[in-house]
Scaffold this motif. Structure first.
Motif, PDB file in Angstrom:
ATOM      1  N   LEU A   1       0.966  -1.012   0.250  1.00  0.00           N
ATOM      2  CA  LEU A   1       0.037   0.078  -0.014  1.00  0.00           C
ATOM      3  C   LEU A   1       1.329   1.324   0.026  1.00  0.00           C
ATOM      4  O   LEU A   1       2.044   1.632   0.909  1.00  0.00           O
ATOM      5  CB  LEU A   1      -0.704   0.091   1.423  1.00  0.00           C
ATOM      6  CG  LEU A   1      -2.116  -0.869   1.497  1.00  0.00           C
ATOM      7  CD1 LEU A   1      -2.592  -0.967   3.199  1.00  0.00           C
ATOM      8  CD2 LEU A   1      -2.905  -1.073   0.212  1.00  0.00           C
TER       9      LEU A   1
ATOM     10  N   GLN B   1      -3.780   5.196   1.145  1.00  0.00           N
ATOM     11  CA  GLN B   1      -4.278   3.671  -0.048  1.00  0.00           C
ATOM     12  C   GLN B   1      -4.976   3.292   0.860  1.00  0.00           C
ATOM     13  O   GLN B   1      -4.219   2.743   1.971  1.00  0.00           O
ATOM     14  CB  GLN B   1      -3.159   3.441  -0.732  1.00  0.00           C
ATOM     15  CG  GLN B   1      -4.005   2.162  -1.598  1.00  0.00           C
ATOM     16  CD  GLN B   1      -3.033   2.029  -3.243  1.00  0.00           C
ATOM     17  OE1 GLN B   1      -1.457   2.022  -2.521  1.00  0.00           O
ATOM     18  NE2 GLN B   1      -3.570   1.219  -3.519  1.00  0.00           N
ATOM     19  N   SER B   2      -6.315   2.257   0.192  1.00  0.00           N
ATOM     20  CA  SER B   2      -6.802   1.647   1.120  1.00  0.00           C
ATOM     21  C   SER B   2      -7.123   0.305   0.457  1.00  0.00           C
ATOM     22  O   SER B   2      -7.054   0.416  -1.099  1.00  0.00           O
ATOM     23  CB  SER B   2      -7.873   1.920   2.026  1.00  0.00           C
ATOM     24  OG  SER B   2      -9.246   2.694   1.024  1.00  0.00           O
ATOM     25  N   THR B   3      -7.099  -0.801   1.043  1.00  0.00           N
ATOM     26  CA  THR B   3      -7.225  -2.490  -0.160  1.00  0.00           C
ATOM     27  C   THR B   3      -8.167  -3.399   0.867  1.00  0.00           C
ATOM     28  O   THR B   3      -8.454  -3.176   2.164  1.00  0.00           O
ATOM     29  CB  THR B   3      -6.242  -2.667  -0.246  1.00  0.00           C
ATOM     30  OG1 THR B   3      -6.589  -4.205  -0.994  1.00  0.00           O
ATOM     31  CG2 THR B   3      -5.214  -4.104   0.663  1.00  0.00           C
TER      32      THR B   3
ATOM     33  N   THR C   1     -11.238  -3.494   5.848  1.00  0.00           N
ATOM     34  CA  THR C   1     -10.257  -2.275   4.842  1.00  0.00           C
ATOM     35  C   THR C   1      -9.518  -2.223   5.631  1.00  0.00           C
ATOM     36  O   THR C   1     -10.203  -2.278   6.357  1.00  0.00           O
ATOM     37  CB  THR C   1     -11.945  -1.298   4.256  1.00  0.00           C
ATOM     38  OG1 THR C   1     -13.068  -1.856   3.539  1.00  0.00           O
ATOM     39  CG2 THR C   1     -10.867  -0.422   3.383  1.00  0.00           C
TER      40      THR C   1
ATOM     41  N   GLN D   1      -6.789   0.334   5.783  1.00  0.00           N
ATOM     42  CA  GLN D   1      -5.871   1.777   5.238  1.00  0.00           C
ATOM     43  C   GLN D   1      -5.112   1.514   6.144  1.00  0.00           C
ATOM     44  O   GLN D   1      -5.108   2.313   6.665  1.00  0.00           O
ATOM     45  CB  GLN D   1      -7.055   3.070   5.270  1.00  0.00           C
ATOM     46  CG  GLN D   1      -6.573   4.219   5.214  1.00  0.00           C
ATOM     47  CD  GLN D   1      -7.291   5.281   5.356  1.00  0.00           C
ATOM     48  OE1 GLN D   1      -8.714   4.556   5.642  1.00  0.00           O
ATOM     49  NE2 GLN D   1      -6.913   6.497   5.277  1.00  0.00           N
TER      50      GLN D   1
ATOM     51  N   ASN E   1      -2.179   4.589   6.827  1.00  0.00           N
ATOM     52  CA  ASN E   1      -2.291   5.957   7.350  1.00  0.00           C
ATOM     53  C   ASN E   1      -1.166   6.594   6.582  1.00  0.00           C
ATOM     54  O   ASN E   1      -0.977   7.799   6.151  1.00  0.00           O
ATOM     55  CB  ASN E   1      -2.423   7.335   8.172  1.00  0.00           C
ATOM     56  CG  ASN E   1      -3.838   6.597   8.365  1.00  0.00           C
ATOM     57  OD1 ASN E   1      -5.192   6.462   7.102  1.00  0.00           O
ATOM     58  ND2 ASN E   1      -4.620   5.733   9.314  1.00  0.00           N
TER      59      ASN E   1
ATOM     60  N   THR F   1      -5.836   2.244   9.774  1.00  0.00           N
ATOM     61  CA  THR F   1      -7.074   1.685  10.170  1.00  0.00           C
ATOM     62  C   THR F   1      -7.900   1.292   9.537  1.00  0.00           C
ATOM     63  O   THR F   1      -7.261   0.742   7.816  1.00  0.00           O
ATOM     64  CB  THR F   1      -8.339   3.051   9.548  1.00  0.00           C
ATOM     65  OG1 THR F   1      -7.638   4.611  10.232  1.00  0.00           O
ATOM     66  CG2 THR F   1      -9.073   3.805  10.206  1.00  0.00           C
TER      67      THR F   1
ATOM     68  N   SER G   1      -7.963   1.210  15.186  1.00  0.00           N
ATOM     69  CA  SER G   1      -7.506   3.069  14.318  1.00  0.00           C
ATOM     70  C   SER G   1      -5.768   2.446  15.286  1.00  0.00           C
ATOM     71  O   SER G   1      -5.999   3.066  16.974  1.00  0.00           O
ATOM     72  CB  SER G   1      -8.106   3.613  14.634  1.00  0.00           C
ATOM     73  OG  SER G   1      -7.851   4.946  13.949  1.00  0.00           O
TER      74      SER G   1
END
Length: 123
Positions: free
Chosen positions: A48, A52-54, A60, A62, A64, A82, A94
């Motif tokens: 990543l 970006q997130s996947t 999900t 993300q 940061n 996150t 998070s």
């Protein structure tokens, strides 16, 4: 007596500041994370970029930010992640995860584990 205590406290603060400067960190352009599906016993690496997130299974993930010791992106990386449940959009995790100590601040999920492997750099 107060001067001695104040001097000791000041010396301690200076020592901490000097250590912080010696242990400088750099910010990576992204990170490589690893996911484990405990039901299927399958492992997936996630590459990543910061921001970006996947989707990983029902999660999900993300990224940061990823930080690492100056000059050693494969060193003791730590990333701010996150992680949410994709279906319910409930935030499951998070915070910062540390590559060398993934259990220190881990995702608590019955099916999935996610942890940081290393940061990525521009070069």
């Amino acid at each position: 007596m107060i001067r001695i205590v104040t001097g000791a406290v000041l010396a301690g603060c200076l020592a901490v500041a000097a250590t912080a400067q010696e242990n400088a960190v750099e910010i990576g352009t992204g990170a490589v994370l690893r996911g484990l599906d405990k039901v299927n016993a399958s492992v997936t690496d996630m590459d990543l970029q910061s921001g970006q997130s996947t989707e990983y299974g029902r999660l999900t993930v993300q990224l940061n930010e990823c930080r690492y010791p100056e000059g050693d992106a494969a060193g003791d990386a730590f990333a701010f992640l996150t992680i949410t449940d994709t279906a319910s959009e409930t935030e499951l995790f998070s915070g910062w995860m540390v590559a060398s100590s993934p259990a220190l601040n881990a995702l608590e999920h019955p099916r999935y584990d996610v942890w940081v492997l290393r940061c990525k750099t521009a070069g």
